[in-house]
Motif scaffolding. Sequence first.
Motif, PDB file in Angstrom:
ATOM      1  N   UNK A   1     -15.976   3.766   5.466  1.00  0.00           N
ATOM      2  CA  UNK A   1     -17.259   3.728   4.788  1.00  0.00           C
ATOM      3  C   UNK A   1     -17.634   5.083   4.204  1.00  0.00           C
ATOM      4  N   UNK A   2     -17.457   6.140   4.995  1.00  0.00           N
ATOM      5  CA  UNK A   2     -17.735   7.480   4.503  1.00  0.00           C
ATOM      6  C   UNK A   2     -19.200   7.845   4.439  1.00  0.00           C
ATOM      7  N   UNK A   3     -20.048   7.085   5.069  1.00  0.00           N
ATOM      8  CA  UNK A   3     -21.476   7.395   5.126  1.00  0.00           C
ATOM      9  C   UNK A   3     -22.027   6.750   6.404  1.00  0.00           C
ATOM     10  N   UNK A   4     -23.272   6.966   6.778  1.00  0.00           N
ATOM     11  CA  UNK A   4     -23.787   6.424   8.037  1.00  0.00           C
ATOM     12  C   UNK A   4     -23.564   4.917   8.168  1.00  0.00           C
ATOM     13  N   UNK A   5     -23.143   4.505   9.326  1.00  0.00           N
ATOM     14  CA  UNK A   5     -22.725   3.120   9.518  1.00  0.00           C
ATOM     15  C   UNK A   5     -23.873   2.150   9.298  1.00  0.00           C
ATOM     16  N   UNK A   6     -25.115   2.590   9.549  1.00  0.00           N
ATOM     17  CA  UNK A   6     -26.243   1.672   9.403  1.00  0.00           C
ATOM     18  C   UNK A   6     -26.560   1.339   7.945  1.00  0.00           C
ATOM     19  N   UNK A   7     -25.891   2.022   7.021  1.00  0.00           N
ATOM     20  CA  UNK A   7     -26.101   1.731   5.597  1.00  0.00           C
ATOM     21  C   UNK A   7     -25.094   0.721   5.065  1.00  0.00           C
ATOM     22  N   UNK A   8     -24.205   0.239   5.897  1.00  0.00           N
ATOM     23  CA  UNK A   8     -23.140  -0.660   5.453  1.00  0.00           C
ATOM     24  C   UNK A   8     -23.718  -1.977   4.945  1.00  0.00           C
ATOM     25  N   UNK A   9     -23.096  -2.508   3.907  1.00  0.00           N
ATOM     26  CA  UNK A   9     -23.499  -3.782   3.323  1.00  0.00           C
ATOM     27  C   UNK A   9     -22.350  -4.777   3.391  1.00  0.00           C
ATOM     28  N   UNK A  10     -22.638  -6.018   3.028  1.00  0.00           N
ATOM     29  CA  UNK A  10     -21.588  -7.042   2.991  1.00  0.00           C
ATOM     30  C   UNK A  10     -20.508  -6.671   1.985  1.00  0.00           C
ATOM     31  N   UNK A  11     -20.901  -6.020   0.887  1.00  0.00           N
ATOM     32  CA  UNK A  11     -19.912  -5.598  -0.108  1.00  0.00           C
ATOM     33  C   UNK A  11     -18.955  -4.559   0.471  1.00  0.00           C
ATOM     34  N   UNK A  12     -19.483  -3.663   1.325  1.00  0.00           N
ATOM     35  CA  UNK A  12     -18.608  -2.691   1.991  1.00  0.00           C
ATOM     36  C   UNK A  12     -17.602  -3.397   2.887  1.00  0.00           C
ATOM     37  N   UNK A  13     -18.070  -4.415   3.612  1.00  0.00           N
ATOM     38  CA  UNK A  13     -17.164  -5.180   4.472  1.00  0.00           C
ATOM     39  C   UNK A  13     -16.125  -5.914   3.639  1.00  0.00           C
ATOM     40  N   UNK A  14     -16.548  -6.438   2.471  1.00  0.00           N
ATOM     41  CA  UNK A  14     -15.594  -7.104   1.572  1.00  0.00           C
ATOM     42  C   UNK A  14     -14.451  -6.155   1.208  1.00  0.00           C
ATOM     43  N   UNK A  15     -14.822  -4.942   0.807  1.00  0.00           N
ATOM     44  CA  UNK A  15     -13.808  -3.959   0.388  1.00  0.00           C
ATOM     45  C   UNK A  15     -12.894  -3.586   1.549  1.00  0.00           C
ATOM     46  N   UNK A  16     -13.468  -3.414   2.736  1.00  0.00           N
ATOM     47  CA  UNK A  16     -12.680  -3.031   3.907  1.00  0.00           C
ATOM     48  C   UNK A  16     -11.697  -4.128   4.280  1.00  0.00           C
ATOM     49  N   UNK A  17     -12.171  -5.374   4.331  1.00  0.00           N
ATOM     50  CA  UNK A  17     -11.296  -6.488   4.688  1.00  0.00           C
ATOM     51  C   UNK A  17     -10.195  -6.666   3.643  1.00  0.00           C
ATOM     52  N   UNK A  18     -10.544  -6.461   2.378  1.00  0.00           N
ATOM     53  CA  UNK A  18      -9.537  -6.558   1.319  1.00  0.00           C
ATOM     54  C   UNK A  18      -8.473  -5.478   1.477  1.00  0.00           C
ATOM     55  N   UNK A  19      -8.910  -4.274   1.839  1.00  0.00           N
ATOM     56  CA  UNK A  19      -7.955  -3.185   2.067  1.00  0.00           C
ATOM     57  C   UNK A  19      -7.021  -3.508   3.221  1.00  0.00           C
ATOM     58  N   UNK A  20      -7.573  -4.072   4.294  1.00  0.00           N
ATOM     59  CA  UNK A  20      -6.740  -4.427   5.447  1.00  0.00           C
ATOM     60  C   UNK A  20      -5.687  -5.456   5.069  1.00  0.00           C
ATOM     61  N   UNK A  21      -6.089  -6.414   4.232  1.00  0.00           N
ATOM     62  CA  UNK A  21      -5.164  -7.493   3.878  1.00  0.00           C
ATOM     63  C   UNK A  21      -4.133  -7.049   2.837  1.00  0.00           C
ATOM     64  N   UNK A  22      -4.618  -6.479   1.729  1.00  0.00           N
ATOM     65  CA  UNK A  22      -3.745  -6.226   0.583  1.00  0.00           C
ATOM     66  C   UNK A  22      -3.023  -4.884   0.659  1.00  0.00           C
ATOM     67  N   UNK A  23      -3.778  -3.832   0.972  1.00  0.00           N
ATOM     68  CA  UNK A  23      -3.178  -2.497   0.949  1.00  0.00           C
ATOM     69  C   UNK A  23      -2.377  -2.205   2.207  1.00  0.00           C
ATOM     70  N   UNK A  24      -2.930  -2.577   3.368  1.00  0.00           N
ATOM     71  CA  UNK A  24      -2.236  -2.289   4.622  1.00  0.00           C
ATOM     72  C   UNK A  24      -1.344  -3.440   5.071  1.00  0.00           C
ATOM     73  N   UNK A  25      -1.525  -4.617   4.499  1.00  0.00           N
ATOM     74  CA  UNK A  25      -0.647  -5.746   4.796  1.00  0.00           C
ATOM     75  C   UNK A  25      -0.768  -6.276   6.214  1.00  0.00           C
ATOM     76  N   UNK A  26      -1.951  -6.145   6.819  1.00  0.00           N
ATOM     77  CA  UNK A  26      -2.130  -6.647   8.175  1.00  0.00           C
ATOM     78  C   UNK A  26      -2.118  -8.175   8.183  1.00  0.00           C
ATOM     79  N   UNK A  27      -1.612  -8.757   9.267  1.00  0.00           N
ATOM     80  CA  UNK A  27      -1.541 -10.218   9.362  1.00  0.00           C
ATOM     81  C   UNK A  27      -2.945 -10.787   9.531  1.00  0.00           C
ATOM     82  N   UNK A  28      -3.088 -12.060   9.212  1.00  0.00           N
ATOM     83  CA  UNK A  28      -4.399 -12.708   9.207  1.00  0.00           C
ATOM     84  C   UNK A  28      -5.102 -12.578  10.551  1.00  0.00           C
TER      85      UNK A  28
END
Length: 362
Positions: free
Chosen positions: A61-88
């Motif tokens: 996130x790179x900023x205080x965790x309490x500022x996180x939004x659903x869009x931030x979670x979208x980007x993080x989950x996408x990174x885990x799946x596509x960039x890091x190739x983690x299993x479902x």
Amino acid sequence: MVSLAVVRTISSPRKLASDADVEEFEQEIVDQFALAMVGAGLTDPYITAERATVIEFIRFLGRPVWTATAQDADCWLTTLRRDRGLVRKTVEGKASSLARFFDFTITRYQGDIHALTGVVVGQPIDEFNKPASTWTRAVRVPPADQEVEQLFTQWRDSLPDQRKYLPAARDYLAASLWRRVGLRLNETVQLDLRDWRPDLGDHGKLHVRFGKGARGRGPKTRLVPGINGVGDLLEWWLRDVRHQFGDDWEDPDAPLLPSERHDRVTGRPTRAGADALRSGLAGAVQRWLPDWDSRLTPHVLRHYCASSLYERGVALKAVQELLGHEWLKTTTIYVHVHDNHIEQAWAVANARVADRFDLKEN
């Protein structure tokens, strides 16, 4: 052992005057989350994994965790799946960990955070990005009674003609335990000879020592009665089959369901693995119930057990105890009834009312 920082209470006076103050407050929330899990009795490995996931997201996130939004979670989950190739399954686990952390933060720290920063904390794992198999259980409607009876009747009748009789009989017994008393696959694998106690209760009982614990609390034990024909099956197994695997059949610590393979040191049979038992069921389904090939699994038979017992009049609470569920709500997910079940229940209820009126008039 998990080590925790000394943290202040929510009501402690503070100001977030610098980046260091923000980082300290953020770390306090994470440590309080871990402390709450310790208080709940969760295991150290579980707590470590939960906290590591939260810290991983904070760094992303790179900023205080309490500022996180659903869009931030979208980007993080996408990174885990596509960039890091983690299993479902791994991604789903991380999403669930993050959701639990934000549930905790909102419940415990919402007022404090708003007073200090003006931010209203939201749950970034929402109904649109939450993993489906983690948050909404897939419906596993089991086969009809006639189909299950057909499968097990033909399987049983074929046993004497099997080229490898012993593993075939073992796989049949394991699947029967899933069908009749709803054992989990891993619970079945871990059974020892001493776990069958024919002296307990009216039907004997299986001591399940490695039941599924809730959220990292470790194995949950329970006693499963030998109802629904299980007692007779185990008597057949121990009297006619088990001793043919090896000379350990009198050792109470020997596996109830052994492998054909023997340990090189002791010469005794090793424990049958989950894959072997799963494959045994898959082969039987492919042969005698081909319409359910690749669909009828040990877990679906567990659903069948819950459904069939409920339809036969076993109370939902009793089904819950049999399956080892912590929550009754979980058991309701396992119960699948026929379309006419409501009509049948209505007819039974009306018959009871009529009987009461008849008794009063007489």
